[in-house]
Motif scaffolding. Structure first.
Motif, PDB file in Angstrom:
ATOM      1  N   ARG A  26      50.029   3.546 -22.666  1.00 52.09           N
ATOM      2  CA  ARG A  26      50.907   3.597 -21.497  1.00 52.09           C
ATOM      3  C   ARG A  26      50.235   3.069 -20.240  1.00 52.09           C
ATOM      4  O   ARG A  26      49.030   3.203 -20.073  1.00 52.09           O
ATOM      5  CB  ARG A  26      51.374   5.029 -21.264  1.00 52.09           C
ATOM      6  CG  ARG A  26      52.332   5.449 -22.362  1.00 52.09           C
ATOM      7  CD  ARG A  26      52.871   6.838 -22.233  1.00 52.09           C
ATOM      8  NE  ARG A  26      53.071   7.314 -20.890  1.00 52.09           N
ATOM      9  CZ  ARG A  26      53.100   8.605 -20.598  1.00 52.09           C
ATOM     10  NH1 ARG A  26      52.923   9.509 -21.523  1.00 52.09           N
ATOM     11  NH2 ARG A  26      53.303   8.999 -19.369  1.00 52.09           N
ATOM     12  N   THR A  27      51.036   2.511 -19.361  1.00 56.03           N
ATOM     13  CA  THR A  27      50.533   2.017 -18.081  1.00 56.03           C
ATOM     14  C   THR A  27      51.131   2.789 -16.909  1.00 56.03           C
ATOM     15  O   THR A  27      50.948   2.417 -15.760  1.00 56.03           O
ATOM     16  CB  THR A  27      50.844   0.523 -17.909  1.00 56.03           C
ATOM     17  OG1 THR A  27      52.268   0.338 -17.967  1.00 56.03           O
ATOM     18  CG2 THR A  27      50.154  -0.300 -18.976  1.00 56.03           C
ATOM     19  N   SER A  28      51.881   3.848 -17.208  1.00 54.93           N
ATOM     20  CA  SER A  28      52.480   4.655 -16.156  1.00 54.93           C
ATOM     21  C   SER A  28      52.530   6.110 -16.593  1.00 54.93           C
ATOM     22  O   SER A  28      52.420   6.436 -17.773  1.00 54.93           O
ATOM     23  CB  SER A  28      53.884   4.166 -15.829  1.00 54.93           C
ATOM     24  OG  SER A  28      54.739   4.336 -16.944  1.00 54.93           O
ATOM     25  N   CYS A  29      52.706   6.982 -15.598  1.00 58.21           N
ATOM     26  CA  CYS A  29      52.827   8.417 -15.841  1.00 58.21           C
ATOM     27  C   CYS A  29      54.227   8.862 -15.485  1.00 58.21           C
ATOM     28  O   CYS A  29      54.857   8.304 -14.574  1.00 58.21           O
ATOM     29  CB  CYS A  29      51.854   9.191 -14.955  1.00 58.21           C
ATOM     30  SG  CYS A  29      50.135   8.880 -15.315  1.00 58.21           S
ATOM     31  N   LEU A  30      54.690   9.886 -16.152  1.00 57.25           N
ATOM     32  CA  LEU A  30      55.960  10.503 -15.792  1.00 57.25           C
ATOM     33  C   LEU A  30      55.706  11.471 -14.643  1.00 57.25           C
ATOM     34  O   LEU A  30      54.620  12.057 -14.548  1.00 57.25           O
ATOM     35  CB  LEU A  30      56.552  11.229 -16.990  1.00 57.25           C
ATOM     36  CG  LEU A  30      56.862  10.357 -18.198  1.00 57.25           C
ATOM     37  CD1 LEU A  30      57.303  11.208 -19.380  1.00 57.25           C
ATOM     38  CD2 LEU A  30      57.910   9.315 -17.843  1.00 57.25           C
ATOM     39  N   PRO A  31      56.670  11.661 -13.758  1.00 60.83           N
ATOM     40  CA  PRO A  31      56.452  12.548 -12.603  1.00 60.83           C
ATOM     41  C   PRO A  31      55.987  13.951 -12.985  1.00 60.83           C
ATOM     42  O   PRO A  31      55.161  14.536 -12.288  1.00 60.83           O
ATOM     43  CB  PRO A  31      57.823  12.586 -11.925  1.00 60.83           C
ATOM     44  CG  PRO A  31      58.453  11.307 -12.309  1.00 60.83           C
ATOM     45  CD  PRO A  31      57.981  11.023 -13.710  1.00 60.83           C
ATOM     46  N   GLU A  32      56.481  14.475 -14.093  1.00 56.55           N
ATOM     47  CA  GLU A  32      56.080  15.832 -14.487  1.00 56.55           C
ATOM     48  C   GLU A  32      54.624  15.916 -14.929  1.00 56.55           C
ATOM     49  O   GLU A  32      54.064  17.010 -15.031  1.00 56.55           O
ATOM     50  CB  GLU A  32      57.013  16.388 -15.572  1.00 56.55           C
ATOM     51  CG  GLU A  32      57.122  15.554 -16.805  1.00 56.55           C
ATOM     52  CD  GLU A  32      58.239  14.515 -16.782  1.00 56.55           C
ATOM     53  OE1 GLU A  32      58.586  14.043 -17.877  1.00 56.55           O
ATOM     54  OE2 GLU A  32      58.751  14.162 -15.693  1.00 56.55           O
ATOM     55  N   GLU A  33      53.978  14.794 -15.173  1.00 53.82           N
ATOM     56  CA  GLU A  33      52.560  14.765 -15.536  1.00 53.82           C
ATOM     57  C   GLU A  33      51.651  14.688 -14.305  1.00 53.82           C
ATOM     58  O   GLU A  33      50.450  14.888 -14.409  1.00 53.82           O
ATOM     59  CB  GLU A  33      52.268  13.548 -16.424  1.00 53.82           C
ATOM     60  CG  GLU A  33      53.026  13.557 -17.732  1.00 53.82           C
ATOM     61  CD  GLU A  33      52.929  12.252 -18.482  1.00 53.82           C
ATOM     62  OE1 GLU A  33      52.890  12.311 -19.723  1.00 53.82           O
ATOM     63  OE2 GLU A  33      52.900  11.173 -17.850  1.00 53.82           O
ATOM     64  N   VAL A  34      52.247  14.403 -13.143  1.00 54.69           N
ATOM     65  CA  VAL A  34      51.476  14.140 -11.929  1.00 54.69           C
ATOM     66  C   VAL A  34      51.217  15.427 -11.152  1.00 54.69           C
ATOM     67  O   VAL A  34      52.128  16.195 -10.875  1.00 54.69           O
ATOM     68  CB  VAL A  34      52.205  13.109 -11.037  1.00 54.69           C
ATOM     69  CG1 VAL A  34      51.457  12.896  -9.731  1.00 54.69           C
ATOM     70  CG2 VAL A  34      52.391  11.794 -11.786  1.00 54.69           C
ATOM     71  N   VAL A  35      49.957  15.636 -10.803  1.00 50.12           N
ATOM     72  CA  VAL A  35      49.556  16.784  -9.999  1.00 50.12           C
ATOM     73  C   VAL A  35      49.529  16.410  -8.518  1.00 50.12           C
ATOM     74  O   VAL A  35      49.940  17.180  -7.664  1.00 50.12           O
ATOM     75  CB  VAL A  35      48.161  17.289 -10.448  1.00 50.12           C
ATOM     76  CG1 VAL A  35      47.665  18.411  -9.549  1.00 50.12           C
ATOM     77  CG2 VAL A  35      48.202  17.722 -11.900  1.00 50.12           C
ATOM     78  N   LEU A  36      49.048  15.206  -8.215  1.00 50.24           N
ATOM     79  CA  LEU A  36      48.850  14.770  -6.834  1.00 50.24           C
ATOM     80  C   LEU A  36      48.917  13.252  -6.754  1.00 50.24           C
ATOM     81  O   LEU A  36      48.392  12.566  -7.641  1.00 50.24           O
ATOM     82  CB  LEU A  36      47.468  15.231  -6.348  1.00 50.24           C
ATOM     83  CG  LEU A  36      46.882  14.590  -5.097  1.00 50.24           C
ATOM     84  CD1 LEU A  36      47.615  15.064  -3.852  1.00 50.24           C
ATOM     85  CD2 LEU A  36      45.394  14.886  -4.991  1.00 50.24           C
ATOM     86  N   VAL A  37      49.574  12.739  -5.717  1.00 51.56           N
ATOM     87  CA  VAL A  37      49.477  11.316  -5.378  1.00 51.56           C
ATOM     88  C   VAL A  37      48.960  11.219  -3.954  1.00 51.56           C
ATOM     89  O   VAL A  37      49.251  12.060  -3.111  1.00 51.56           O
ATOM     90  CB  VAL A  37      50.817  10.554  -5.508  1.00 51.56           C
ATOM     91  CG1 VAL A  37      51.267  10.479  -6.948  1.00 51.56           C
ATOM     92  CG2 VAL A  37      51.892  11.162  -4.648  1.00 51.56           C
TER      93      VAL A  37
END
Length: 123
Positions: A26-37
């Motif tokens: 994969r080259t992207s993350c799903l929003p639910e996998e993201v802790v911080l941007v």
């Protein structure tokens, strides 16, 4: 790596913290996998990094957003979390010299050395 909040939308934050890497394919993350941007804001993308990207991240449900800019030739970190009523980000802190926060995980970052690494300076 980018975040995929929806079809045809893949903003790429300067800093992305996830619970676990999404895998080699994969080259992207799903929003639910993201802790911080976090976005580090140069002049040439200031409008996008201050206005467009935070809206996309908030709409995607990403709980923690940081924006780092220069103020009087020194870095300043703006920390945001969504308002539970509106879903829009609200400022929870402005940090100079040192960024110290308890969420999404306890961290202390010296901001004065943030831009002394190799590479072009933040303008």
């Amino acid at each position: 790596m980018s975040v995929r909040p929806g079809e045809r939308r893949r903003p790429e934050p300067a800093i992305l913290v996830v619970d676990a890497p999404p895998g080699d394919e994969r080259t992207s993350c799903l929003p639910e996998e993201v802790v911080l941007v976090a976005e580090i804001v140069p002049d040439e993308s200031a409008v996008r990094d201050r206005e467009a990207k935070p809206l996309k991240y908030a709409e995607a449900g990403i709980r923690h957003f940081w924006r780092v800019e220069k103020e009087d030739r020194a870095p300043v970190a703006h920390v945001h979390e969504p308002d539970d009523t509106t879903g829009a980000y609200v400022a929870t802190g402005i940090h100079r010299d040192t960024l110290v926060v308890p969420v999404p995980f306890p961290v202390e970052i010296g901001l004065t050395t943030l831009f002394t690494r190799r590479g072009p300076p933040l303008r």
